[in-house]
Write an enzyme that holds these catalytic residues in place. Structure first.
Site, PDB file in Angstrom:
ATOM      1  CG  ASN A 135       2.488   1.787  -4.029  1.00 17.63           C
ATOM      2  OD1 ASN A 135       1.454   2.434  -3.939  1.00 17.63           O
ATOM      3  ND2 ASN A 135       3.220   1.459  -2.977  1.00 17.63           N
TER       4      ASN A 135
ATOM      5  N   PRO B 221       0.803  -1.225   0.000  1.00 18.30           N
ATOM      6  CG  PRO B 221      -0.474  -1.378   1.917  1.00 18.30           C
ATOM      7  CD  PRO B 221       0.719  -1.945   1.263  1.00 18.30           C
ATOM      8  CB  CYS B 222       0.289   4.532  -1.602  1.00 16.34           C
ATOM      9  SG  CYS B 222       0.948   6.184  -1.694  1.00 16.34           S
ATOM     10  CD  GLN B 223       0.837   1.614   4.837  1.00 17.25           C
ATOM     11  OE1 GLN B 223       1.814   0.943   4.551  1.00 17.25           O
ATOM     12  NE2 GLN B 223       0.047   1.337   5.857  1.00 17.25           N
TER      13      GLN B 223
END
Ligand SMILES: C[S@@+](CC[C@H](N)C(=O)[O-])C[C@H]1O[C@@H](n2cnc3c(N)ncnc32)[C@H](O)[C@@H]1O
Length: 440
Positions: free
Chosen positions: A156, A110-112
């Protein structure tokens, strides 16, 4: 919809696996681990690739959904590929010594927020935020030390190149710098699957990291940047682009201090993109440029992936009463809203979008909310033989180039969710071909 039994699928997979074992003929196996495996998009793509008796073999996989008790994705994964070597636990709780040594690590993480803070308690002097999954990938390759994988292939959302908004590119700079510290060179490309003839307009960033002394590392070391970005890099070889020129290239040095990147990266020009569609990094220097696909091959459109209307269950059709609600969702509107915190009133506006979806173009991006009957702006609606309807899970699987019925066994809206999370398998398959030819 009539759903085949999950168990019978599993039995078939086991039979096939036993047959494969009996005819075991491969010369070289690229031992692969699949992290954040979902329902196995990377695995499906890689396992299609065979070359000179060489192949990818997934020796370990991990999938755990934090938000639900029932582990739908993991259950589907096991039903298709077997329970052996699959781990359904939070990756953060997995001991690196329990993960087999491997050549290739793949995963869509995930993009965090990847920022780090220094801390005296941490032996490495810095710490990423808890629950941030990039640091789990980092932990595995760091703790594998001399046995760290030679290659990583990650996926991503394209937003990763621009996040956070206040310091565009900082998070990607952290990824690049931490991979540099671990001895990897990195290539990346934002790929829209439909630009290369695939059925869905889905823009995602693919990241390929290669360890010192591999052939792909040496290509980045020995070639000049225009050769790499136009011809010799893994993405240039797999997904051709229009020739880029020197003047368009941005070259910069990355700090090797992750706390410094966290605090200072792109602070001066936060609205300016530090990283563009494609690029590579070696020895802490990165080269990046905008690019456009150069593809003249076969194309595909939504119409090609629709099921025969006689197989469409009636709940997917939209009656005239419901149609009005869909038209409202898809139409232009201006709504007064109130900011919950400040109490400030503002006008929320959105333009109209094509309705129904065009059958003569690739589909739009499938998102996790694609399933369910409630009208929504983002779900696909097609008009066939004069009737409006939503897409079935089988059609969503096809738009991701998954095998038909791959996600059978859970509810239709869960199947749509799983496809919204997945990837276009054809991209991984093509990258797998290039990688295998480079390894051999
Ligand atoms: C973007 S999806 C990847 C989907 C996959 N590429 C596919 O083809 O289905 C990310 C996955 O990571 C899983 N995940 C999230 N947090 C996790 C954690 N802490 N440990 C393991 N898996 C996690 C999610 O459940 C989700 O399936």
């Amino acid at each position: 919809m009539k759903t085949p039994n999950l168990f019978s699928f599993y039995q078939k997979v086991e039979e096939q696996k036993n047959m494969n074992k009996q005819m075991n003929v491969t010369n070289q196996t690229i031992k692969t681990i699949e992290l954040f495996a979902g329902v196995g998009g990377f695995r499906i793509g890689l396992e299609k690739v065979k070359r000179n008796n060489s192949e990818f073999k997934v020796v370990w996989s991990n999938q755990w959904e934090p938000s639900t008790k029932t582990q739908h994705a993991s259950d589907i994964y096991c039903a298709r590929f077997g329970f052996e070597n699959h781990c359904n636990e939070d990756i953060a709780t997995v001991d690196v010594s329990d993960i087999p040594d491997h050549d290739l690590l793949v995963g869509g993480f995930p993009c965090q927020d990847y920022s780090v803070a220094s801390t005296l308690k941490n032996s490495h002097g810095l710490v990423g935020k808890k629950g941030v999954l990039w640091w789990e990938i980092y932990r595995i390759i760091r703790d594998k030390k001399g046995n760290a994988p030679k290659y990583l292939l990650l996926e991503n959302v394209d937003r990763l190149l621009k996040s956070p908004a206040s310091q565009r590119g900082r998070d990607f700079a952290i990824i690049l710098s931490s991979l540099n510290e671990l001895g990897y060179a990195v290539e990346w490309r934002v790929i829209n699957a439909s630009d290369y003839g695939m059925p869905q307009r889905r823009r995602r960033i693919f990241i390929f990291a290669t360890k010192q002394n591999t052939k792909s590392y040496n290509i980045l070391k020995e070639n000049n940047s225009l050769e790499i970005l136009n011809h010799t890099g893994i993405f240039a070889k797999t997904f051709p682009i229009n020739e880029i020129v020197e003047n368009d290239l941005i070259i910069n040095k990355l700090s090797n201090d992750l706390v410094d990147i966290t605090n200072n990266f792109n602070k001066e020009t936060p609205k300016k993109n530090a990283f563009l569609d494609t690029g590579y990094m070696i020895n802490g220097i990165y080269y990046t440029v905008k690019c456009n696909a150069n593809y003249n091959g076969k194309t595909s459109v939504l119409r090609d992936f629709l099921e025969d209307e006689k197989n469409i269950p009636k709940e997917f059709y939209i009656d005239s009463e419901e149609l009005k609600k869909w038209e409202y969702q898809k139409g232009a509107k201006s709504i007064e809203r109130i900011n919950k915190i400040t109490g400030h009133k503002y006008l929320y506006t959105e333009g109209s979008m094509g309705f129904p979806d065009c059958l003569e173009k690739p589909s739009r991006t499938i998102i996790t909310g694609e399933g369910g009957a409630s009208p929504s702006r983002f779900k696909h609606v097609v008009k066939v033989n004069g009737k409006y309807r939503r897409l079935t899970p089988l059609e969503l699987e096809r738009l991701n180039m998954f095998p038909d019925n791959h996600t059978v066994g859970v509810s239709d809206s869960k199947r749509a969710f799983l496809m919204g999370n997945a990837l276009v398998v054809g991209i991984v398959e093509k990258l797998g071909h290039t990688l295998l030819s480079e390894i051999n």
